[in-house]
Design a protein around this motif. Sequence first.
Motif, PDB file in Angstrom:
ATOM      1  N   GLY A 285       0.949  -1.354  -0.137  1.00 41.97           N
ATOM      2  CA  GLY A 285      -0.177  -0.192   0.010  1.00 41.97           C
ATOM      3  C   GLY A 285       0.694   1.300  -0.024  1.00 41.97           C
ATOM      4  O   GLY A 285       0.249   2.384  -0.173  1.00 41.97           O
ATOM      5  N   ASP A 286       2.028   1.235   0.284  1.00 39.04           N
ATOM      6  CA  ASP A 286       2.833   2.403   0.299  1.00 39.04           C
ATOM      7  C   ASP A 286       3.153   2.941  -0.995  1.00 39.04           C
ATOM      8  O   ASP A 286       2.996   2.221  -2.076  1.00 39.04           O
ATOM      9  N   ARG A 287       3.363   4.300  -1.090  1.00 37.96           N
ATOM     10  CA  ARG A 287       3.999   4.956  -2.507  1.00 37.96           C
ATOM     11  C   ARG A 287       5.224   5.261  -2.179  1.00 37.96           C
ATOM     12  O   ARG A 287       5.609   5.877  -1.370  1.00 37.96           O
ATOM     13  N   ILE A 288       6.164   4.919  -3.039  1.00 40.41           N
ATOM     14  CA  ILE A 288       7.428   4.861  -3.010  1.00 40.41           C
ATOM     15  C   ILE A 288       7.919   5.758  -4.396  1.00 40.41           C
ATOM     16  O   ILE A 288       7.563   5.598  -5.343  1.00 40.41           O
ATOM     17  N   GLN A 289       8.923   6.689  -4.032  1.00 42.33           N
ATOM     18  CA  GLN A 289       9.449   7.501  -5.216  1.00 42.33           C
ATOM     19  C   GLN A 289      10.957   7.936  -4.564  1.00 42.33           C
ATOM     20  O   GLN A 289      10.917   8.191  -3.535  1.00 42.33           O
ATOM     21  N   VAL A 290      11.829   7.928  -5.664  1.00 41.67           N
ATOM     22  CA  VAL A 290      13.182   8.586  -5.358  1.00 41.67           C
ATOM     23  C   VAL A 290      12.923   9.817  -6.267  1.00 41.67           C
ATOM     24  O   VAL A 290      12.933   9.817  -7.389  1.00 41.67           O
ATOM     25  N   THR A 291      13.533  11.111  -5.581  1.00 41.50           N
ATOM     26  CA  THR A 291      13.709  12.142  -6.065  1.00 41.50           C
ATOM     27  C   THR A 291      14.974  12.954  -5.902  1.00 41.50           C
ATOM     28  O   THR A 291      15.295  13.129  -4.732  1.00 41.50           O
ATOM     29  N   ASP A 292      15.859  13.157  -6.955  1.00 42.24           N
ATOM     30  CA  ASP A 292      17.008  13.669  -6.663  1.00 42.24           C
ATOM     31  C   ASP A 292      17.826  12.789  -5.568  1.00 42.24           C
ATOM     32  O   ASP A 292      18.621  13.456  -4.564  1.00 42.24           O
ATOM     33  N   GLY A 293      17.849  11.718  -5.684  1.00 48.30           N
ATOM     34  CA  GLY A 293      18.603  10.605  -4.647  1.00 48.30           C
ATOM     35  C   GLY A 293      17.829  10.205  -3.592  1.00 48.30           C
ATOM     36  O   GLY A 293      18.276   9.500  -2.602  1.00 48.30           O
ATOM     37  N   ILE A 294      16.984  11.045  -2.982  1.00 44.75           N
ATOM     38  CA  ILE A 294      16.133  10.865  -1.738  1.00 44.75           C
ATOM     39  C   ILE A 294      15.056  10.165  -1.922  1.00 44.75           C
ATOM     40  O   ILE A 294      14.194  10.161  -2.650  1.00 44.75           O
TER      41      ILE A 294
ATOM     42  N   PRO B 198      20.739   6.852 -13.044  1.00 45.32           N
ATOM     43  CA  PRO B 198      19.392   6.361 -13.630  1.00 45.32           C
ATOM     44  C   PRO B 198      18.222   6.217 -12.705  1.00 45.32           C
ATOM     45  O   PRO B 198      17.020   6.178 -13.099  1.00 45.32           O
ATOM     46  N   TYR B 199      18.683   5.902 -11.377  1.00 44.63           N
ATOM     47  CA  TYR B 199      17.447   5.540 -10.433  1.00 44.63           C
ATOM     48  C   TYR B 199      17.340   6.418  -9.359  1.00 44.63           C
ATOM     49  O   TYR B 199      16.810   6.174  -8.445  1.00 44.63           O
ATOM     50  N   ASP B 200      17.991   7.707  -9.472  1.00 38.63           N
ATOM     51  CA  ASP B 200      17.844   8.776  -8.369  1.00 38.63           C
ATOM     52  C   ASP B 200      16.646   9.529  -8.586  1.00 38.63           C
ATOM     53  O   ASP B 200      16.296  10.423  -7.636  1.00 38.63           O
ATOM     54  N   ASN B 201      15.966   9.320 -10.011  1.00 42.25           N
ATOM     55  CA  ASN B 201      14.778  10.078 -10.155  1.00 42.25           C
ATOM     56  C   ASN B 201      13.923   9.042 -10.830  1.00 42.25           C
ATOM     57  O   ASN B 201      13.960   8.609 -12.008  1.00 42.25           O
ATOM     58  N   THR B 202      12.783   8.610 -10.100  1.00 36.10           N
ATOM     59  CA  THR B 202      11.975   7.835 -10.438  1.00 36.10           C
ATOM     60  C   THR B 202      10.452   8.308 -10.656  1.00 36.10           C
ATOM     61  O   THR B 202      10.127   9.056  -9.931  1.00 36.10           O
ATOM     62  N   ARG B 203       9.534   7.244 -11.377  1.00 33.50           N
ATOM     63  CA  ARG B 203       8.063   7.539 -10.858  1.00 33.50           C
ATOM     64  C   ARG B 203       7.540   7.236  -9.527  1.00 33.50           C
ATOM     65  O   ARG B 203       8.549   6.412  -8.813  1.00 33.50           O
ATOM     66  N   GLU B 204       6.476   7.414  -9.238  1.00 31.24           N
ATOM     67  CA  GLU B 204       5.888   6.890  -8.107  1.00 31.24           C
ATOM     68  C   GLU B 204       5.421   5.340  -8.233  1.00 31.24           C
ATOM     69  O   GLU B 204       4.729   5.372  -9.006  1.00 31.24           O
ATOM     70  N   PHE B 205       5.799   4.564  -7.256  1.00 29.78           N
ATOM     71  CA  PHE B 205       5.453   3.082  -7.184  1.00 29.78           C
ATOM     72  C   PHE B 205       4.315   3.106  -6.172  1.00 29.78           C
ATOM     73  O   PHE B 205       4.667   3.396  -5.130  1.00 29.78           O
ATOM     74  N   VAL B 206       3.516   2.345  -6.549  1.00 30.71           N
ATOM     75  CA  VAL B 206       2.402   1.969  -5.567  1.00 30.71           C
ATOM     76  C   VAL B 206       2.482   0.367  -5.331  1.00 30.71           C
ATOM     77  O   VAL B 206       2.171  -0.186  -5.992  1.00 30.71           O
ATOM     78  N   VAL B 207       2.886   0.311  -4.137  1.00 33.08           N
ATOM     79  CA  VAL B 207       3.183  -1.326  -3.721  1.00 33.08           C
ATOM     80  C   VAL B 207       1.801  -2.031  -3.654  1.00 33.08           C
ATOM     81  O   VAL B 207       1.055  -1.758  -2.869  1.00 33.08           O
ATOM     82  N   PRO B 208       1.713  -3.232  -4.178  1.00 37.30           N
ATOM     83  CA  PRO B 208       0.435  -4.016  -4.343  1.00 37.30           C
ATOM     84  C   PRO B 208       0.298  -4.725  -2.920  1.00 37.30           C
ATOM     85  O   PRO B 208       1.286  -4.721  -2.115  1.00 37.30           O
ATOM     86  N   GLU B 209      -0.965  -5.098  -2.710  1.00 34.89           N
ATOM     87  CA  GLU B 209      -1.154  -5.914  -1.552  1.00 34.89           C
ATOM     88  C   GLU B 209      -0.445  -7.061  -1.718  1.00 34.89           C
ATOM     89  O   GLU B 209      -0.121  -7.751  -2.707  1.00 34.89           O
ATOM     90  N   ARG B 210       0.235  -7.637  -0.493  1.00 31.48           N
ATOM     91  CA  ARG B 210       1.122  -8.805  -0.277  1.00 31.48           C
ATOM     92  C   ARG B 210       2.302  -8.720  -1.100  1.00 31.48           C
ATOM     93  O   ARG B 210       2.813  -9.714  -1.502  1.00 31.48           O
TER      94      ARG B 210
END
Length: 255
Positions: A118-127, A178-190
């Motif tokens: 259920g979390d929303r995960i994103q990396v922006t400028d390495g953070i 390459p992975y320091d700026n990503t889209r927002e990921f929404v983690v699926p159930e389980r």
Amino acid sequence: MTEFTRKQSASTQKKSGGFAEVVRTLLYAVIIAVGFRTFAYEPFNIPSSSMVPTLLVGDYLFVSKFTYGYSKYTVGLGLPLFDGRILGSEPERGDVAVFKQPRDNRTDYIKRIVGMPGDRIQVTDGILHINGEPVQRERVEEEVAPDEYGRLVRATVYRETLPNGREHLIREISDAGPYDNTREFVVPERHYFMMGDNRDNSADSREFSTVGYVPEENLVGRAEFLFLSLDDARIWEIWKWPFALRFSRLLDGVV
């Protein structure tokens, strides 16, 4: 039957009984070892630098199988014995976990759990951002480290503090990789979102062609502690141990 024949027969029976006892002892030892490895702790070694600075290439560690419970990937060699997990508890954010890569369900990976269902995960400028909030990170030191091509470059070690208070070290070569700026990921159930501590040199959930979201049944166990650490030596090269052992890492817990 002569006295000699009786003694010879008794000697033969004694030897036969002794051999059978050895076989039984070995069999019991194998059963105990297999049971321990299957249901309690399994040894793993670290072949890559994706978890530096937490784990180094040449670290050997024990992973607890019972912490998250059991799935077909922890006790069934991937055979369809049952679905989901049994007799376990939910992982905690910040755990370092071994899991089967979802793309082939065979290859063992080890990463840190940063995203829960259920979390929303994103990396922006390495953070790292979790549910829209930046994760706190504090600069610790500068060091020279190899990049993804093996070239020595300057890197920064940070102390990252997750929302539940768990702290760990991460390494960043830059905040524009390459992975320091990503889209927002929404983690699926389980499912869980995994990242390596060596943020610019880790194939993890940010890369869907390799890992992506990790199903809960793919979790093998939680990394607990190191039992051996070798610098530029393999475990069977015992003659190198006196010079290769990282004594300061022996029996270290994995945090």
